[in-house]
Design a protein around this motif. Structure first.
Motif, PDB file in Angstrom:
ATOM      1  N   LYS A 181     -11.373  11.043  -2.886  1.00 29.16           N
ATOM      2  CA  LYS A 181     -10.048  11.021  -2.268  1.00 29.16           C
ATOM      3  C   LYS A 181      -9.103  10.124  -3.053  1.00 29.16           C
ATOM      4  O   LYS A 181      -9.443   9.021  -3.447  1.00 29.16           O
ATOM      5  N   LEU A 182      -7.883  10.630  -3.267  1.00 29.37           N
ATOM      6  CA  LEU A 182      -6.844   9.850  -3.923  1.00 29.37           C
ATOM      7  C   LEU A 182      -6.247   8.864  -2.936  1.00 29.37           C
ATOM      8  O   LEU A 182      -5.934   9.220  -1.791  1.00 29.37           O
ATOM      9  N   GLU A 183      -6.087   7.605  -3.366  1.00 25.03           N
ATOM     10  CA  GLU A 183      -5.533   6.559  -2.515  1.00 25.03           C
ATOM     11  C   GLU A 183      -4.409   5.847  -3.254  1.00 25.03           C
ATOM     12  O   GLU A 183      -4.447   5.700  -4.476  1.00 25.03           O
ATOM     13  N   MET A 184      -3.391   5.396  -2.514  1.00 20.24           N
ATOM     14  CA  MET A 184      -2.372   4.534  -3.099  1.00 20.24           C
ATOM     15  C   MET A 184      -2.956   3.135  -3.263  1.00 20.24           C
ATOM     16  O   MET A 184      -3.663   2.649  -2.393  1.00 20.24           O
ATOM     17  N   LEU A 185      -2.663   2.484  -4.390  1.00 23.62           N
ATOM     18  CA  LEU A 185      -3.160   1.129  -4.613  1.00 23.62           C
ATOM     19  C   LEU A 185      -1.956   0.191  -4.733  1.00 23.62           C
ATOM     20  O   LEU A 185      -1.488  -0.330  -3.743  1.00 23.62           O
ATOM     21  N   VAL A 186      -1.420   0.001  -5.931  1.00 25.86           N
ATOM     22  CA  VAL A 186      -0.198  -0.788  -6.059  1.00 25.86           C
ATOM     23  C   VAL A 186       1.001   0.041  -5.593  1.00 25.86           C
ATOM     24  O   VAL A 186       1.982  -0.495  -5.097  1.00 25.86           O
ATOM     25  N   ALA A 187       0.911   1.349  -5.751  1.00 27.13           N
ATOM     26  CA  ALA A 187       1.992   2.226  -5.299  1.00 27.13           C
ATOM     27  C   ALA A 187       1.965   2.397  -3.787  1.00 27.13           C
ATOM     28  O   ALA A 187       0.893   2.484  -3.182  1.00 27.13           O
ATOM     29  N   ASP A 188       3.143   2.439  -3.206  1.00 33.46           N
ATOM     30  CA  ASP A 188       3.274   2.792  -1.793  1.00 33.46           C
ATOM     31  C   ASP A 188       3.408   4.304  -1.659  1.00 33.46           C
ATOM     32  O   ASP A 188       2.935   4.897  -0.689  1.00 33.46           O
ATOM     33  N   SER A 189       4.030   4.925  -2.668  1.00 32.01           N
ATOM     34  CA  SER A 189       4.174   6.380  -2.682  1.00 32.01           C
ATOM     35  C   SER A 189       4.445   6.849  -4.104  1.00 32.01           C
ATOM     36  O   SER A 189       5.026   6.113  -4.917  1.00 32.01           O
ATOM     37  N   VAL A 190       3.999   8.066  -4.401  1.00 31.65           N
ATOM     38  CA  VAL A 190       4.279   8.735  -5.675  1.00 31.65           C
ATOM     39  C   VAL A 190       4.704  10.147  -5.303  1.00 31.65           C
ATOM     40  O   VAL A 190       3.867  10.964  -4.911  1.00 31.65           O
ATOM     41  N   GLU A 191       6.008  10.445  -5.418  1.00 34.51           N
ATOM     42  CA  GLU A 191       6.528  11.686  -4.843  1.00 34.51           C
ATOM     43  C   GLU A 191       7.428  12.430  -5.817  1.00 34.51           C
ATOM     44  O   GLU A 191       8.085  11.831  -6.676  1.00 34.51           O
ATOM     45  N   LYS A 205       7.329   4.299  -5.615  1.00 40.99           N
ATOM     46  CA  LYS A 205       7.676   3.103  -4.851  1.00 40.99           C
ATOM     47  C   LYS A 205       6.479   2.158  -4.847  1.00 40.99           C
ATOM     48  O   LYS A 205       5.340   2.593  -4.583  1.00 40.99           O
ATOM     49  N   LEU A 206       6.712   0.889  -5.119  1.00 41.43           N
ATOM     50  CA  LEU A 206       5.638  -0.098  -5.155  1.00 41.43           C
ATOM     51  C   LEU A 206       5.529  -0.843  -3.839  1.00 41.43           C
ATOM     52  O   LEU A 206       6.528  -1.067  -3.144  1.00 41.43           O
ATOM     53  N   LYS A 207       4.300  -1.251  -3.512  1.00 47.64           N
ATOM     54  CA  LYS A 207       4.084  -2.132  -2.374  1.00 47.64           C
ATOM     55  C   LYS A 207       4.542  -3.539  -2.739  1.00 47.64           C
ATOM     56  O   LYS A 207       4.565  -3.920  -3.915  1.00 47.64           O
ATOM     57  N   SER A 208       4.876  -4.318  -1.755  1.00 51.42           N
ATOM     58  CA  SER A 208       5.257  -5.707  -1.991  1.00 51.42           C
ATOM     59  C   SER A 208       4.014  -6.592  -1.954  1.00 51.42           C
ATOM     60  O   SER A 208       2.971  -6.198  -1.436  1.00 51.42           O
ATOM     61  N   GLY A 209       4.149  -7.783  -2.523  1.00 47.92           N
ATOM     62  CA  GLY A 209       3.077  -8.775  -2.412  1.00 47.92           C
ATOM     63  C   GLY A 209       2.073  -8.766  -3.545  1.00 47.92           C
ATOM     64  O   GLY A 209       1.147  -9.586  -3.544  1.00 47.92           O
ATOM     65  N   TRP A 210       2.224  -7.878  -4.533  1.00 45.31           N
ATOM     66  CA  TRP A 210       1.275  -7.856  -5.650  1.00 45.31           C
ATOM     67  C   TRP A 210       1.708  -8.842  -6.727  1.00 45.31           C
ATOM     68  O   TRP A 210       2.892  -8.913  -7.087  1.00 45.31           O
ATOM     69  N   THR A 211       0.743  -9.597  -7.236  1.00 44.69           N
ATOM     70  CA  THR A 211       1.018 -10.565  -8.295  1.00 44.69           C
ATOM     71  C   THR A 211      -0.033 -10.457  -9.391  1.00 44.69           C
ATOM     72  O   THR A 211      -1.137  -9.940  -9.181  1.00 44.69           O
ATOM     73  N   PHE A 212       0.324 -10.972 -10.562  1.00 46.54           N
ATOM     74  CA  PHE A 212      -0.638 -11.104 -11.653  1.00 46.54           C
ATOM     75  C   PHE A 212      -1.461 -12.371 -11.441  1.00 46.54           C
ATOM     76  O   PHE A 212      -1.142 -13.204 -10.581  1.00 46.54           O
ATOM     77  N   HIS A 213      -2.488 -12.522 -12.245  1.00 52.47           N
ATOM     78  CA  HIS A 213      -3.391 -13.662 -12.091  1.00 52.47           C
ATOM     79  C   HIS A 213      -2.716 -15.000 -12.403  1.00 52.47           C
ATOM     80  O   HIS A 213      -3.255 -16.062 -12.054  1.00 52.47           O
ATOM     81  N   ASP A 214      -1.541 -14.960 -13.065  1.00 55.38           N
ATOM     82  CA  ASP A 214      -0.813 -16.202 -13.315  1.00 55.38           C
ATOM     83  C   ASP A 214       0.211 -16.484 -12.219  1.00 55.38           C
ATOM     84  O   ASP A 214       0.982 -17.438 -12.308  1.00 55.38           O
ATOM     85  N   GLY A 215       0.209 -15.646 -11.174  1.00 55.49           N
ATOM     86  CA  GLY A 215       1.107 -15.846 -10.049  1.00 55.49           C
ATOM     87  C   GLY A 215       2.437 -15.126 -10.166  1.00 55.49           C
ATOM     88  O   GLY A 215       3.201 -15.060  -9.182  1.00 55.49           O
ATOM     89  N   SER A 216       2.761 -14.560 -11.350  1.00 55.47           N
ATOM     90  CA  SER A 216       4.027 -13.850 -11.507  1.00 55.47           C
ATOM     91  C   SER A 216       3.976 -12.510 -10.763  1.00 55.47           C
ATOM     92  O   SER A 216       2.910 -11.924 -10.571  1.00 55.47           O
ATOM     93  N   LYS A 217       5.146 -12.022 -10.342  1.00 56.88           N
ATOM     94  CA  LYS A 217       5.221 -10.807  -9.533  1.00 56.88           C
ATOM     95  C   LYS A 217       4.959  -9.549 -10.358  1.00 56.88           C
ATOM     96  O   LYS A 217       5.356  -9.458 -11.517  1.00 56.88           O
ATOM     97  N   VAL A 218       4.287  -8.591  -9.746  1.00 54.88           N
ATOM     98  CA  VAL A 218       4.146  -7.251 -10.321  1.00 54.88           C
ATOM     99  C   VAL A 218       5.356  -6.442  -9.871  1.00 54.88           C
ATOM    100  O   VAL A 218       5.584  -6.267  -8.667  1.00 54.88           O
ATOM    101  N   THR A 219       6.144  -5.977 -10.821  1.00 51.42           N
ATOM    102  CA  THR A 219       7.345  -5.216 -10.508  1.00 51.42           C
ATOM    103  C   THR A 219       7.328  -3.887 -11.250  1.00 51.42           C
ATOM    104  O   THR A 219       6.429  -3.626 -12.059  1.00 51.42           O
ATOM    105  N   ALA A 220       8.339  -3.081 -10.997  1.00 48.75           N
ATOM    106  CA  ALA A 220       8.458  -1.810 -11.712  1.00 48.75           C
ATOM    107  C   ALA A 220       8.563  -2.047 -13.211  1.00 48.75           C
ATOM    108  O   ALA A 220       8.017  -1.279 -14.021  1.00 48.75           O
TER     109      ALA A 220
END
Length: 529
Positions: free
Chosen positions: A78-88, A98-113
């Motif tokens: 089954k396909l699941e969304m991980l960092v993505a909230d939706s792929v449409e 669309k990305l989910k909020s709250g994801w960061t890299f291991h150095d604490g910086s934000k994961v963004t588009a």
């Protein structure tokens, strides 16, 4: 291909990047497990030579460090969304992610588009020489970043646009309904802004966004320490950490597992047979997303008649090969793709059925065979044993008296395919770059595809595959892709033989050992104690 070394061919092409999977672990002993809740895994050197997303092969080490936009469950498919909230998409060409909020890299910086766009641009730029470069060819602007010599390359993919911190707009070169599956590969994982400063250094000291972060890197001792990342945006890892033991000689992995030096291993070949005999309750079967098959040189007039190719295929006893030569470490193929791939499993494939009487009659109706027949493969001990068995079966079941085989260096063999110099059926391996039958059918049968070594060119197949890529209904996409694969199998450019298997062997202190979708263990869910 040798089921004991499926990773060898994966290194041939980006389309197979994914299929080299030799992990290792410890027998029934638990010396490698301690009170801190860590465990150890044995891995081949090439798993950790370059951990940049654009050079990753979606091994289970890659998935421990990186989290792409989507993931495919290894058990359900089954396909699941991980960092993505939706792929449409409304047309399968232009996509909004669309990305989910709250994801960061291991150095604490934000994961963004931008993190994803920067990573993909780095991979697409030919000058960076990352092995996943071709995977970015799905996006508009790839050609401009990889122009002919003497032309100044573009620096970014025009088909990857950052709308805002949580939104990407993607434009493909052609419709592809399977994009959400494609984006599950670690080659599409994000990178932090700091990676661009020194990609070479980043390759061995990555700052990822996955469930584990690198905590120690001892090149001399060939050991890498992974530590649970408590800021992970998904489900936290079940263990506190992992010690990766890196092996240049993979034959030593099972020996160390037996000695209690490591806790987890992906095995195949004789080592897997030994583990199933010694500790059967500590072995978890792994179905590789791959097929071993005979290809037919359609450019050679002697193989132009599909009934002749069908006769050869039906004269091969797949079950006997699996049981006697592979000791059950594979499943006889009843279609193109194994059941672990979406759309895989049993299919309409009359030529996949062993029927020596019908095979002989079909050969006679096709005009018979005159002269010797040469079979080919790349150098590999198991391949040669399998080809010897096939040669014997063709002599016995079809009455072709002189059947011989040649095992060539793999590069030489594929050069021969390119030059149409291979003049007989060839034993080959194809691993799926993402877990869907569309991927396997596309790379083996589409005109100009990297693994279409037969010269197969079918408008019926191409039409069905195009319909699959254009459909906006997931079920219809899968059904059409399966029809396309069955159309190709009816034309018999190849004869699927078996689906190779491996096994995860683990110490008695580990539980919840389950396969990742492309092979290996899903390290983040393994429990200690």
């Amino acid at each position: 291909m040798n089921t004991s070394r499926p990773h060898r061919l994966r290194r041939l092409t980006a389309a197979l990047a994914v299929l080299g999977m030799l992990l290792t672990g410890c027998a029934g002993q638990s010396a490698a497990t301690d009170d801190s809740g860590t465990f150890s895994v044995g891995v081949p050197t090439f798993f950790v030579q370059n951990l940049t997303p654009g050079s990753s092969g979606s091994s289970y080490v890659d998935y421990a460090i990186w989290s792409p936009l989507t993931r495919v469950d290894g058990q359900s498919g089954k396909l699941e969304m991980l960092v993505a909230d939706s792929v449409e998409s409304t047309d399968n060409v232009t996509w909004t992610v669309k990305l989910k909020s709250g994801w960061t890299f291991h150095d604490g910086s934000k994961v963004t588009a931008t993190s994803f766009a920067d990573s993909w641009n780095a991979t697409a730029l030919g000058a960076n020489a990352l092995t996943g470069n071709a995977s970015m060819s799905i996006f508009q602007g790839y050609a401009a970043m990889n122009p002919p010599k003497g032309t100044q390359p573009a620096k970014t993919l025009s088909g990857v646009q950052v709308v805002d911190d949580s939104t990407l707009k993607l434009t493909l070169t052609k419709p592809n309904a399977l994009l959400p599956y494609i984006l599950s590969a670690t080659s599409f994982a994000p990178m932090p802004e700091s990676a661009a400063k020194d990609l070479k250094a980043f390759a061995t000291h990555p700052i990822g966004n996955g469930p584990f972060k690198t905590a120690g890197w001892d090149a001399g001792a060939q050991e890498i320490k992974l530590e649970r990342y408590d800021g992970y945006g998904g489900t936290k890892a079940a263990s506190a950490g992992i010690d990766l033991h890196v092996y240049q000689e993979t034959g030593a992995i099972y020996t160390d597992f037996q000695a209690g030096s490591i806790d987890l291993a992906l095995l195949d070949g004789a080592d897997l047979a030994g583990a199933k005999k010694d500790t059967p309750d500590q072995v978890v079967d792994v179905q590789y997303p791959a097929v071993v098959y005979l290809s037919f040189p359609l450019y050679d007039d002697r193989f132009a008649n599909p009934d002749l190719r069908k006769a050869i295929s039906m004269a091969i006893d797949r079950e006997a090969i699996v049981k006697s030569l592979l000791a059950g470490r594979a499943k006889a193929a009843t279609g193109l793709a194994p059941p672990t791939l979406t759309g895989g499993g049993d299919a309409k494939c009359e030529s996949c059925t062993f029927d020596p009487a019908k095979a002989k009659a079909t050969l006679q109706a096709a005009g018979g065979w005159n002269g010797p027949m040469v079979l080919y493969t790349y150098q590999d001990p198991t391949n040669e044993k399998v080809l010897q068995a096939i040669a014997n079966q063709l002599r016995t079941n079809l009455g072709i008296e002189k059947v011989t085989f040649e095992a060539q260096p793999i590069a030489q063999l594929y050069e021969g395919f390119a030059g149409k110099a291979v003049k007989g059926p060839s034993l080959l391996y194809s691993g799926s770059p993402y877990p869907h039958i569309y991927a396997m059918a596309d790379q083996m049968f589409s005109t100009g595809a990297p693994l279409n070594v037969t010269g197969y060119n079918s408008t019926a197949f191409a039409g069905l595959l195009a319909q699959a890529a254009s459909s906006r209904d997931a079920g219809e996409t899968t059904a059409l892709a399966k029809q396309a694969a069955e159309q190709a199998l009816a034309d018999v450019p190849v004869a699927p033989l078996y689906w190779p298997m491996g096994g995860l062997v683990h110490s008695g202190k580990l539980s919840n050992v389950v396969p990742e979708v492309l092979g290996g263990a899903r390290l983040a869910v393994v429990k200690v104690g």
